[in-house]
Design a protein around this motif. Sequence first.
Motif, mmCIF file in Angstrom:
data_model
loop_
_atom_site.group_PDB
_atom_site.id
_atom_site.type_symbol
_atom_site.label_atom_id
_atom_site.label_comp_id
_atom_site.label_asym_id
_atom_site.label_seq_id
_atom_site.Cartn_x
_atom_site.Cartn_y
_atom_site.Cartn_z
ATOM 1 N N THR A 1 66.319 -36.762 0.786
ATOM 2 C CA THR A 1 66.695 -35.776 1.800
ATOM 3 C C THR A 1 65.424 -35.320 2.499
ATOM 4 O O THR A 1 64.474 -34.876 1.858
ATOM 5 N N LEU A 2 65.404 -35.449 3.817
ATOM 6 C CA LEU A 2 64.216 -35.156 4.616
ATOM 7 C C LEU A 2 64.436 -33.919 5.467
ATOM 8 O O LEU A 2 65.490 -33.751 6.088
ATOM 9 N N GLN A 3 63.436 -33.081 5.517
ATOM 10 C CA GLN A 3 63.456 -31.875 6.346
ATOM 11 C C GLN A 3 62.500 -32.044 7.520
ATOM 12 O O GLN A 3 61.740 -33.013 7.588
ATOM 13 N N LYS A 4 62.542 -31.098 8.434
ATOM 14 C CA LYS A 4 61.667 -31.123 9.596
ATOM 15 C C LYS A 4 60.216 -31.331 9.175
ATOM 16 O O LYS A 4 59.700 -30.638 8.300
ATOM 17 N N GLY A 5 59.565 -32.312 9.782
ATOM 18 C CA GLY A 5 58.174 -32.610 9.468
ATOM 19 C C GLY A 5 57.986 -33.698 8.436
ATOM 20 O O GLY A 5 56.878 -34.226 8.282
ATOM 21 N N ASP A 6 59.050 -34.056 7.718
ATOM 22 C CA ASP A 6 58.957 -35.135 6.726
ATOM 23 C C ASP A 6 58.994 -36.494 7.411
ATOM 24 O O ASP A 6 59.636 -36.665 8.458
ATOM 25 N N VAL B 1 67.374 -34.587 14.713
ATOM 26 C CA VAL B 1 66.633 -35.419 15.666
ATOM 27 C C VAL B 1 65.514 -36.127 14.919
ATOM 28 O O VAL B 1 64.756 -35.508 14.168
ATOM 29 N N GLU B 2 65.439 -37.443 15.144
ATOM 30 C CA GLU B 2 64.393 -38.259 14.540
ATOM 31 C C GLU B 2 63.576 -38.935 15.636
ATOM 32 O O GLU B 2 64.133 -39.361 16.651
ATOM 33 N N PHE B 3 62.287 -39.045 15.422
ATOM 34 C CA PHE B 3 61.443 -39.918 16.235
ATOM 35 C C PHE B 3 60.925 -41.010 15.307
ATOM 36 O O PHE B 3 60.480 -40.717 14.193
ATOM 37 N N VAL B 4 61.038 -42.233 15.741
ATOM 38 C CA VAL B 4 60.610 -43.344 14.901
ATOM 39 C C VAL B 4 59.607 -44.207 15.646
ATOM 40 O O VAL B 4 59.681 -44.357 16.869
ATOM 41 N N SER B 5 58.661 -44.744 14.906
ATOM 42 C CA SER B 5 57.679 -45.660 15.479
ATOM 43 C C SER B 5 57.774 -46.993 14.752
ATOM 44 O O SER B 5 58.157 -47.055 13.583
ATOM 45 N N PHE B 6 57.418 -48.060 15.462
ATOM 46 C CA PHE B 6 57.539 -49.409 14.933
ATOM 47 C C PHE B 6 56.220 -50.162 15.073
ATOM 48 O O PHE B 6 55.429 -49.877 15.973
ATOM 49 N N VAL C 1 61.266 -36.677 11.014
ATOM 50 C CA VAL C 1 62.332 -35.724 11.323
ATOM 51 C C VAL C 1 61.726 -34.554 12.090
ATOM 52 O O VAL C 1 60.783 -33.915 11.618
ATOM 53 N N VAL C 2 62.258 -34.277 13.284
ATOM 54 C CA VAL C 2 61.729 -33.176 14.098
ATOM 55 C C VAL C 2 62.716 -32.010 14.197
ATOM 56 O O VAL C 2 62.322 -30.904 14.562
ATOM 57 N N GLU C 3 63.985 -32.275 13.874
ATOM 58 C CA GLU C 3 64.979 -31.201 13.840
ATOM 59 C C GLU C 3 66.026 -31.536 12.787
ATOM 60 O O GLU C 3 66.397 -32.702 12.620
ATOM 61 N N GLY C 4 66.509 -30.498 12.090
ATOM 62 C CA GLY C 4 67.620 -30.673 11.183
ATOM 63 C C GLY C 4 67.246 -31.269 9.837
ATOM 64 O O GLY C 4 66.076 -31.334 9.446
ATOM 65 N N PHE D 1 60.085 -47.483 6.311
ATOM 66 C CA PHE D 1 61.023 -48.550 5.983
ATOM 67 C C PHE D 1 60.315 -49.882 6.239
ATOM 68 O O PHE D 1 60.058 -50.243 7.395
ATOM 69 N N PRO D 2 60.000 -50.636 5.190
ATOM 70 C CA PRO D 2 59.297 -51.912 5.370
ATOM 71 C C PRO D 2 60.107 -52.903 6.197
ATOM 72 O O PRO D 2 61.342 -52.878 6.204
ATOM 73 N N GLN D 3 59.396 -53.765 6.869
ATOM 74 C CA GLN D 3 59.986 -54.735 7.788
ATOM 75 C C GLN D 3 61.125 -55.532 7.138
ATOM 76 O O GLN D 3 60.995 -56.062 6.044
ATOM 77 N N GLY D 4 62.242 -55.594 7.858
ATOM 78 C CA GLY D 4 63.355 -56.434 7.459
ATOM 79 C C GLY D 4 64.294 -55.851 6.420
ATOM 80 O O GLY D 4 65.359 -56.419 6.170
ATOM 81 N N LEU D 5 63.949 -54.712 5.793
ATOM 82 C CA LEU D 5 64.801 -54.159 4.748
ATOM 83 C C LEU D 5 65.914 -53.306 5.337
ATOM 84 O O LEU D 5 65.732 -52.594 6.329
ATOM 85 N N LEU D 6 67.079 -53.369 4.694
ATOM 86 C CA LEU D 6 68.209 -52.543 5.102
ATOM 87 C C LEU D 6 67.884 -51.069 4.891
ATOM 88 O O LEU D 6 67.339 -50.685 3.848
ATOM 89 N N HIS D 7 68.238 -50.240 5.877
ATOM 90 C CA HIS D 7 68.032 -48.806 5.735
ATOM 91 C C HIS D 7 69.026 -48.052 6.605
ATOM 92 O O HIS D 7 69.707 -48.636 7.443
ATOM 93 N N PHE D 8 69.125 -46.749 6.387
ATOM 94 C CA PHE D 8 70.090 -45.907 7.094
ATOM 95 C C PHE D 8 69.557 -44.491 7.152
ATOM 96 O O PHE D 8 68.607 -44.123 6.449
ATOM 97 N N SER D 9 70.186 -43.662 7.974
ATOM 98 C CA SER D 9 69.949 -42.213 7.941
ATOM 99 C C SER D 9 71.217 -41.520 8.411
ATOM 100 O O SER D 9 71.948 -42.048 9.249
ATOM 101 N N LEU D 10 71.478 -40.358 7.841
ATOM 102 C CA LEU D 10 72.658 -39.592 8.237
ATOM 103 C C LEU D 10 72.319 -38.116 8.275
ATOM 104 O O LEU D 10 71.376 -37.656 7.634
ATOM 105 N N ASN D 11 73.086 -37.383 9.064
ATOM 106 C CA ASN D 11 72.892 -35.949 9.189
ATOM 107 C C ASN D 11 73.411 -35.270 7.928
ATOM 108 O O ASN D 11 74.591 -35.364 7.595
ATOM 109 N N ALA D 12 72.511 -34.596 7.221
ATOM 110 C CA ALA D 12 72.884 -33.928 5.979
ATOM 111 C C ALA D 12 72.906 -32.410 6.140
ATOM 112 O O ALA D 12 72.957 -31.673 5.143
#
Length: 209
Positions: free
Chosen positions: A132-137, A158-163, A112-115, A141-152
């Motif tokens: 609940t994740l804050q900036k910098g957290d 803003v999220e940056f994700v790597s795979f 999480v880089v913003e919000g 998410f392990p491969q193949g597992l269901l996951h989600f994220s929402l604006n709280a």
Amino acid sequence: MISPVIFIFSLLLSSSQAAVQDFCVADFEFPESPAGYACKKPAAVTVNDFVFSGLGIPGNTSNLIKAGVITAFASDFPGVNGLGISMARADIAVGGVIPFHTHPGASEVLLVVEGTVFAGLVSSTNEVYTQTLQKGDIMVFPQGLLHFSLNAGNSTAVEFVSFSSATPGLQFVPFALFGNDLPTDIIAATTFLDEAEIMKLKAILGGTG
């Protein structure tokens, strides 16, 4: 006369150099295969193949989920082809969500880089893990597992994700169920949802049948 040790060492060095392929920049003139894209000829590779500027641009959040995702997968960023890595950016407006989805080909790390983001995953034994994740957290998410994220929060998140793959794959559960021509009676039988509710969701997500 060359020393036997030096001779053997030089053979090993030349063999190892010949076996090394530094990279396999994607050649989009050929279709993608399960193993990735074919490699460009080295003479056709340029520095632009190793640079991707798209993640500096906010994603378009003017849509149903109020979120925009920009991917830097092998199909977007030829330099990561074959390297086992890729990235993406997600902008989530207030009230927005990245719905339940999976990446069949990769594990994911979310930063999480913003919000403020509320994110979670469901294990194969149906255990639920949310936070609940804050900036910098970060959250994994392990491969193949269901996951989600929402604006709280009350501002754009803003999220940056790597795979762990250049081709992680992406399948959203709501669209897999209600965004295609899968027959309504089959969905009802396999999800226990009311057919009227299924038709309502299909109308929203563009499904038919």
